[in-house]
Design a protein around this motif. Structure first.
Motif, short mmCIF file in Angstrom:
data_model
loop_
_atom_site.label_atom_id
_atom_site.label_comp_id
_atom_site.label_asym_id
_atom_site.label_seq_id
_atom_site.Cartn_x
_atom_site.Cartn_y
_atom_site.Cartn_z
N LEU A 10 0.83 -1.20 0.00
CA LEU A 10 0.00 0.00 0.00
C LEU A 10 0.87 1.26 0.00
O LEU A 10 0.55 2.25 -0.69
CB LEU A 10 -0.93 0.00 1.22
CG LEU A 10 -1.88 1.20 1.34
CD1 LEU A 10 -2.71 1.37 0.07
CD2 LEU A 10 -2.78 1.03 2.55
N ALA A 11 1.97 1.24 0.74
CA ALA A 11 2.88 2.39 0.75
C ALA A 11 3.44 2.63 -0.64
O ALA A 11 3.54 3.78 -1.10
CB ALA A 11 4.00 2.15 1.75
N ALA A 12 3.81 1.56 -1.33
CA ALA A 12 4.33 1.69 -2.69
C ALA A 12 3.25 2.21 -3.64
O ALA A 12 3.52 3.02 -4.53
CB ALA A 12 4.86 0.34 -3.18
N MET A 13 2.01 1.78 -3.43
CA MET A 13 0.89 2.30 -4.21
C MET A 13 0.73 3.80 -3.97
O MET A 13 0.46 4.58 -4.89
CB MET A 13 -0.40 1.56 -3.86
CG MET A 13 -0.48 0.14 -4.38
SD MET A 13 -1.83 -0.80 -3.61
CE MET A 13 -3.25 0.22 -3.96
N ALA A 14 0.89 4.23 -2.70
CA ALA A 14 0.76 5.64 -2.35
C ALA A 14 1.84 6.48 -3.04
O ALA A 14 1.62 7.66 -3.34
CB ALA A 14 0.84 5.82 -0.84
N GLU A 15 3.00 5.88 -3.29
CA GLU A 15 4.06 6.58 -4.01
C GLU A 15 3.72 6.72 -5.49
O GLU A 15 4.38 7.47 -6.22
CB GLU A 15 5.38 5.83 -3.86
CG GLU A 15 5.95 5.86 -2.45
CD GLU A 15 7.17 4.97 -2.31
OE1 GLU A 15 7.79 4.67 -3.35
OE2 GLU A 15 7.50 4.58 -1.18
N GLY A 16 2.68 6.00 -5.93
CA GLY A 16 2.24 6.10 -7.31
C GLY A 16 2.68 4.94 -8.18
O GLY A 16 2.50 4.96 -9.39
N LYS A 17 3.27 3.91 -7.58
CA LYS A 17 3.79 2.79 -8.36
C LYS A 17 2.66 1.91 -8.90
O LYS A 17 1.66 1.67 -8.22
CB LYS A 17 4.75 1.95 -7.52
CG LYS A 17 6.08 2.64 -7.20
CD LYS A 17 6.99 1.70 -6.43
CE LYS A 17 8.39 2.28 -6.28
NZ LYS A 17 8.41 3.48 -5.45
N SER A 18 2.85 1.42 -10.10
CA SER A 18 1.95 0.42 -10.67
C SER A 18 2.25 -0.93 -10.01
O SER A 18 3.21 -1.06 -9.26
CB SER A 18 2.19 0.30 -12.18
OG SER A 18 3.52 -0.15 -12.42
N ASN A 19 1.43 -1.94 -10.32
CA ASN A 19 1.72 -3.28 -9.77
C ASN A 19 3.10 -3.76 -10.20
O ASN A 19 3.82 -4.39 -9.43
CB ASN A 19 0.65 -4.27 -10.23
CG ASN A 19 -0.65 -4.11 -9.46
OD1 ASN A 19 -0.76 -3.26 -8.58
ND2 ASN A 19 -1.63 -4.93 -9.77
N GLN A 20 3.46 -3.45 -11.44
CA GLN A 20 4.78 -3.84 -11.92
C GLN A 20 5.87 -3.12 -11.13
O GLN A 20 6.89 -3.70 -10.77
CB GLN A 20 4.90 -3.50 -13.41
CG GLN A 20 6.22 -3.96 -14.03
CD GLN A 20 6.28 -3.65 -15.52
OE1 GLN A 20 5.55 -2.78 -16.02
NE2 GLN A 20 7.13 -4.34 -16.24
N GLY A 21 5.64 -1.83 -10.85
CA GLY A 21 6.62 -1.06 -10.08
C GLY A 21 6.72 -1.55 -8.66
O GLY A 21 7.82 -1.60 -8.08
N VAL A 22 5.59 -1.92 -8.05
CA VAL A 22 5.59 -2.45 -6.69
C VAL A 22 6.38 -3.76 -6.65
O VAL A 22 7.19 -4.00 -5.75
CB VAL A 22 4.16 -2.68 -6.19
CG1 VAL A 22 4.18 -3.36 -4.81
CG2 VAL A 22 3.40 -1.36 -6.10
N ALA A 23 6.14 -4.61 -7.64
CA ALA A 23 6.83 -5.90 -7.70
C ALA A 23 8.34 -5.71 -7.78
O ALA A 23 9.11 -6.40 -7.09
CB ALA A 23 6.34 -6.69 -8.91
#
Length: 221
Positions: free
Chosen positions: A164-177
Motif C-alpha cells: 500500500l505504501a508503494a501504491m501511495a508513491e504512485g507505483k503500478s503493480n509492476q513497479g511495486v513488484a
C-alpha cells in the motif's frame, strides 16, 4: 489520457530553480507555457493557459507560508482536469492531505530534493499528467511510522502495508513488484486483499486504488 504535448506552468519563487525546472521539462519534451514567481501569478497563469500540469512550490510570496499550496488547492477546485504537482522543502503530511482532499487523481506531493533525481521527477510529472497520484517516498515512510494502532491499516499484514505504501508513491503493480522483489502476480494478490480488508468494493464510479491511498493518508495524519 496524456496529451501528446503536455502543457506545463511552473510556480517557484527561486528564479534559478524555476528556470532550471523549466529547462529540464522543455528538454524532456514538455511544453512549458508559463513561469510564475508568486502564488497569485501562478494561479492566474495556470487558469489562463488551461495547462495540463501545474508544478508549484508550497511556500511562495506574497505570504511566504503555504500560499503555493492554497493556490494549488484553488486550481484543483477551478480546473479539476489540471494535474497538480506540489514541491516542498519540508515534510508536511498535512499539506499532502489538504492538496489531495477527496480526489487523488492527477495530484502529487514531492520533496524538492527529488527534482535532482531527474528520472524520478520526470516520471512523477508524467504520472500526474496521466491522472495518477504520486507521494514522495520519504513522506510515505515517515507517515507509516506514525500509523495509529486503531486505524484501518491495522488489519493489514506488514507486507500488505508495504504494498500500500508503494501504491501511495504512485507505483503500478509492476513497479511495486520491482521495488519489493516479488512477482507481479503476488502483488496482485496483495492488492486484492488490501481492497477487501479496507472494504473497498468495485464500482463503476470509484477507483479502488485511489480510495486505498486516501485511506492510507487519513489513517496516519
Amino acid at each position: 489520457m496524456v496529451p501528446e504535448r503536455v502543457r506545463v506552468v511552473i510556480g517557484e519563487d527561486d528564479v534559478l530553480l524555476r528556470e532550471g525546472i523549466g529547462r529540464l521539462l522543455d528538454d524532456a519534451g514538455f511544453d512549458v507555457v508559463a513561469l510564475a514567481g508568486d502564488a497569485d501569478d501562478f494561479l492566474r497563469k495556470a487558469v489562463a493557459h488551461k495547462v495540463d500540469v501545474a508544478i508549484v512550490d508550497v511556500r511562495m510570496p506574497p505570504g511566504w507560508t503555504d500560499d503555493g499550496l492554497r493556490a494549488a488547492v484553488e486550481l484543483r477546485r477551478r480546473r479539476p482536469e489540471t494535474a497538480v504537482l506540489v514541491l516542498s522543502q519540508y515534510y508536511e503530511p498535512r499539506f499532502a492531505l489538504d492538496l489531495i482532499g477527496e480526489r487523488a487523481e492527477g495530484v502529487g506531493y514531492l520533496l524538492k530534493e527529488r527534482v535532482g533525481d531527474l528520472d524520478a521527477f520526470l516520471e512523477a510529472v508524467h504520472r500526474v499528467a496521466g491522472g495518477g497520484s504520486v507521494l514522495d517516498p520519504e513522506v510515505v515512510g515517515r507517515m507509516l511510522g506514525r500509523r495509529s494502532p486503531d486505524s484501518p491499516l491495522a488489519l493489514l499484514t506488514a507486507r500488505e502495508r508495504e504494498v500500500l505504501a508503494a501504491m501511495a508513491e504512485g507505483k503500478s503493480n509492476q513497479g511495486v513488484a520491482k521495488t519489493l522483489c516479488v512477482t507481479e502476480a503476488a502483488v496482485e494478490k496483495h492488492v486484492t486483499r488490501i481492497f477487501n480488508k479496507l472494504g473497498l468494493s468495485p464500482t463503476a464510479a470509484e477507483h479502488r486504488r485511489v480510495h486505498a491511498v486516501l485511506t492510507f493518508l487519513r489513517s496516519i495524519t
